[in-house]
Write an enzyme that holds these catalytic residues in place. Structure first.
Site, PDB file in Angstrom:
ATOM      1  CE1 TYR A 114      54.913  45.659  50.323  1.00  0.00           C
ATOM      2  CE2 TYR A 114      53.424  46.116  48.519  1.00  0.00           C
ATOM      3  CZ  TYR A 114      54.482  46.488  49.316  1.00  0.00           C
ATOM      4  OH  TYR A 114      55.108  47.688  49.114  1.00  0.00           O
ATOM      5  NE  ARG A 133      50.788  51.049  52.278  1.00  0.00           N
ATOM      6  CZ  ARG A 133      51.987  50.491  52.077  1.00  0.00           C
ATOM      7  NH1 ARG A 133      53.053  51.242  51.881  1.00  0.00           N
ATOM      8  NH2 ARG A 133      52.132  49.189  52.080  1.00  0.00           N
ATOM      9  CE1 TYR A 164      61.916  45.892  48.818  1.00  0.00           C
ATOM     10  CE2 TYR A 164      59.926  45.583  50.124  1.00  0.00           C
ATOM     11  CZ  TYR A 164      60.723  46.383  49.318  1.00  0.00           C
ATOM     12  OH  TYR A 164      60.316  47.647  49.024  1.00  0.00           O
ATOM     13  CE  LYS A 165      57.891  43.564  54.936  1.00  0.00           C
ATOM     14  NZ  LYS A 165      57.521  44.992  55.032  1.00  0.00           N
TER      15      LYS A 165
END
Ligand code: FES
Lengths: 346, 317, 200
Positions: free
Chosen positions: A37, A223, A316-317
């Site tokens: 990350y 990004r 989290y995803k």
């Protein structure tokens, strides 16, 4: 080259699919076998012809269907568009930026003629043609940001810069990966990024903020971010979570290749001239895992990245339920051969 | 940083010390729009070096066929302002950066009090255009030495009407800061640009009256101060650069052909920040960006305005 | 909540302390918040004018109005209900000048109601000194139907609008003055974790 716009859906029967050309140009986000990350911000400069980076705003074969899906979402929940009153200059800035870019980059589909403050916008794929006075909201059917935000693929948030930070003070958000505009509007950068897991490197958000505060006109940046979504659904909002959350239970070994989609967000940021605000553009690309395997290099890479993912990030995803099935299915495509660095398909 | 080529379309002597320059695009096309309070950096090649100086854009942000700046000739100029005054002529081409705004109006304020001292009037010239367009309440308080030397008074009278308050020092007119700031409605923001004692006085007065920090704004570009010469070694580029007394470290690094980041060149934006790996004798910080503890740690420096106290620096560049 | 995991959107409350630099002070409190006001006056009586608005209602058994009358020399206004206090605040602010300092003590709901009013007058919530008293009860915004359920003391609560069972997240919106509530059993209908009182 004129685009062929497909008729397809992002809900109910999910008829969405990618052509071979769309698969090939997919912004595959993993350049290495390990996922880190990070801020990974780079200049949003002109890329290869045909690539998603060719133009500042990428329009593709899904354009018409996606705009239609946006209309449905906004009709069902008008709260997906919100703009605080002090953002009006930023709204016109956004309209100018997107209309100019689209007319310039896709002249066979869009045109803009400017005669002083009197502008005429012609959007052929959507059959929209309007003449209005730039700077005068009463000459458009909707607020300028709402008006043009519906005609560009992706989500957009307008960030106001003050007191050394950025505030999310306007947005049109219909294809978000699980965050709520209605809840987040007016939040500062830090508040907005409140619920980010520990696994994210400490200081990443602070550094990104420092960088963005100095974002310059004519020097946009971008990004990639990614997650996985069950079904090619654009509207995976918390608002509608009761309707799509259950889909996460439906994934099994037989359907994983079709049901699970790699969801990549091309995030780009542009400084706006009159308002000094920033547009945060979040353009979503969806591709089924089966389509990912059209290129063995991508399949192997995806397998390795997923296998080594930190559990906090998986949670989290929102992938905890089906993640083991994904890794297991992808393993069949991975012979362990070494892959060089890079995101290219072949 | 991508630069814009402009041509000097007009030069006007506004007062004995101030010149007004008008720039247009070489090909006649429009320049980018901007927001009130923005500045550009003008690059000038002279005496074998490049001067880069920031100047506020003065015209209306919506009129983009030309950019306007005003330059006051500084006593002890290191070259930038003197060069603009003496060597720049109509028809010359120059390179400028895209506009950058480090002195923005607070869009949520209910009222704006703008306080200018002397040439500090320039950023307000574009801001009042924004304020008028948005129809927000404002007052412009303009203090100067004398009416004879003050720039743009007539112009401002015309465009601001009763929102303009002038104070000519030689006529004994003084701005009563305390009085002005103690009687403002909630939601007022104050902005100041001018000589540093004035900036300090506005900030102090507002703070003492209990104005919250975020409602106090100032623009205080620094010109790079003159200092002692020293050497910089660049760790990554593996070269050594001499920084003469009258050149900034950033200018010296650029002159050596090393690409360095910058935006304001005035110690405000933070873009030029460099890591200091070694120093002999401490750093002379002049910027408004680093915190006191960062300054004390001697691990970071803003090369656009700051210098070394010793003879030698090793930088992470 | 996980250790070492600080949600930046969550407001931080402090104890009330006078601002030294001010033109005037305005103190607002309800219920037990009255104690915070008394403590404030223990520190000192500021030179600048002070106004105190106090509503007793929040908790019937915690009424500090009698003591406040003895301690606050002038400009003390007592209300029966929070609503009346807020209405009075709206009347006071238009005539107030820059340099006003705001202090609030009471429940989280009250604090953000005050912040909401102040915002209309250009006062940012960061300028308001806030002390949380009375209760940790939360206001919860249902992300699905947009209703706000007030005085929530449990980790999971039925939404007052759509009746879905909401999990109370630690994510706070200053704009709404509420925490986010997200349907807890969307992925597995009817499967509820234990409901516990954690915001007494
Ligand atoms: S360039 Fe802005 S601080 Fe140095």
């Amino acid at each position: 080259m004129a685009l062929n716009f497909k008729q397809e859906t992002f809900r109910d029967d999910y008829s969405y699919s990618n052509s071979a050309h769309a698969i090939r140009r997919f912004p595959f986000p993993f350049a290495e076998d390990q996922y880190m990350y990070s801020v990974n911000i780079e200049p949003h400069t002109k890329g290869e012809p045909g690539s998603v980076y060719e133009f500042p705003f990428d329009i593709d074969e899904h354009y018409v269907a996606e705009c239609l899906d946006k209309e449905i979402t906004l009709m069902q929940d008008p709260g997906r568009y919100h703009a605080l009153p002090h953002m009006m200059d930023a709204q016109w800035d956004f309209l100018e930026l997107t209309m100019t870019a689209l007319a310039n980059d896709y002249p066979e589909h869009f045109s803009l003629s400017r005669n002083g403050q009197t502008w005429t916008w012609d959007n052929k794929p959507l059959g929209v043609c309007d003449t209005f006075t730039f700077g005068d909201s009463s000459t458009l059917v909707r607020e300028p940001f709402d008006y043009i935000g519906r005609q560009v693929q992706g989500d957009f948030v307008l960030l106001d810069q003050r007191d050394g930070t950025l505030y999310a003070d306007a947005g049109i958000v219909t294809s978000q990966a699980d965050w709520s505009l209605a809840f987040n509007v007016g939040m500062s950068w830090k508040e907005w990024h409140g619920p980010v897991p520990r696994a994210t490197e400490i200081g990443v958000m602070d550094r990104a903020l420092k960088y963005l505060l100095n974002l310059q006109l004519a020097n946009p940046v971008r990004r990639l971010n990614w997650t996985m979504t069950v079904n090619p659904r654009l509207d995976t909002s918390p608002e509608n979570y009761p309707y799509w959350g259950g889909d996460r239970n439906k994934v099994n070994t037989d359907n994983v290749g079709d049901l699970v989609n790699l969801r990549v967000e091309l995030q780009s940021l542009f400084r706006l001239p009159r308002s000094n605000a920033i547009v945060f553009s979040i353009r979503c690309y969806l591709m089924s895992l089966k389509d990912v395997t059209s290129y063995p290099r991508w399949a192997k890479r995806l397998h390795r990245v997923q296998k080594t993912m930190h559990p906090d990030l998986i949670e989290y995803k929102g992938m905890t339920k089906f993640h083991p099935i994904v890794v297991d299915w992808l393993s069949k495509f991975d012979d362990g051969a070494e892959l060089g660095i890079g995101t290219h398909p072949e | 940083m991508n630069m814009i080529d402009v041509k000097v379309a007009a030069i006007k002597q506004v007062t004995p010390l101030i010149k007004h320059f008008t720039f247009v695009k070489e090909d006649g096309s429009e320049l980018p729009s901007f927001s009130g309070g923005s500045h550009i950096v003008v690059a000038l090649d002279a005496d074998g070096r490049t001067y880069r100086n920031p100047y506020s854009l003065m015209g209306s942000p919506t009129e983009t066929d030309a950019y306007h700046i005003s330059v006051r000739r500084q006593e002890n100029s290191r070259g930038g302002s003197a060069f603009m005054h003496e060597n720049v002529s109509v028809g010359m081409t120059l390179k400028i950066t895209h506009p950058v705004n480090l002195f923005t109006l607070a869009k949520m304020a209910h009222k704006h009090i703008l306080i200018a001292g002397g040439i500090g009037i320039t950023p307000f010239m574009s801001q009042i255009e924004d304020l008028k367009r948005l129809g927000v309440e404002y007052e412009l308080h303009y203090a100067f030495r004398s009416y004879a030397q003050a720039a743009f008074v007539d112009e401002l009278k015309k465009s601001c009407g009763s929102s303009l308050y002038c104070y000519g020092d030689s006529d004994g007119e003084r701005l009563d800061m305390q009085g002005l700031l103690s009687w403002q409605p909630l939601g007022t923001h104050v902005y100041v640009c001018g000589p540093s004692p004035m900036v300090v006085s506005v900030i102090e007065t507002a703070r003492n009256l209990g104005w919250p920090e975020h409602s106090i704004h100032n623009e205080q570009f620094l010109s790079p101060p003159v200092g002692e010469p020293f050497k910089v070694q660049l760790a990554k580029s593996e070269i050594e650069v001499e920084v003469p007394a009258e050149m900034s470290m950033l200018e010296a690094i650029e002159a050596a052909g090393v690409k360095a980041e910058y935006l304001c060149r005035g110690g405000v934006c933070g873009r030029c920040e460099l890591g200091v790996l070694e120093h002999d004798g401490g750093l002379e910080h002049h910027d408004h960006f680093l915190t006191e503890s960062e300054k004390a740690s001697c691990r970071k420096i803003m090369p656009c305005v700051s210098r070394s106290k010793g003879k030698r620096l090793l930088l992470d560049l | 909540m996980e250790r070492g995991y600080w949600i930046k959107s969550k407001p931080v409350y402090t104890s009330l302390v006078w601002h030294e630099k001010a033109t005037s002070h305005l103190v607002l409190a309800t219920g037990i918040g009255g104690m915070a006001v008394l403590k404030l006056f223990q520190q000192m009586h500021p030179r600048q004018p002070v106004t105190v608005l106090y509503a007793r209602y929040a908790q019937m058994d915690a009424d500090y109005s009698e003591t406040l009358k003895k301690v606050v020399p002038e400009n003390l206004y007592i209300f029966k209900f929070e609503e009346a206090l807020l209405a009075s605040l709206k009347e006071i602010l238009p005539d107030t000048r820059m340099g006003l300092r705001l202090y609030v003590a009471g429940s989280e709901g009250f604090i953000w109601d005050v912040a909401g009013v102040a915002k209309q007058f250009g006062i940012d919530d960061a300028e308001i000194m806030k002390e949380l008293t009375d209760t940790l009860a939360r206001s919860v915004y249902c992300v699905h139907c947009k209703s706000v359920t007030r005085n929530v003391t449990t980790n999971i609560v039925p939404c007052c609008g759509c009746e879905r069972m909401l999990f109370v997240r630690d994510h706070f919106s200053r704009n709404l003055g509420a925490y986010m509530g997200l349907m807890v059993d969307a992925e597995s209908p009817g499967e509820l974790p234990a409901i516990e009182e954690i915001y007494p």
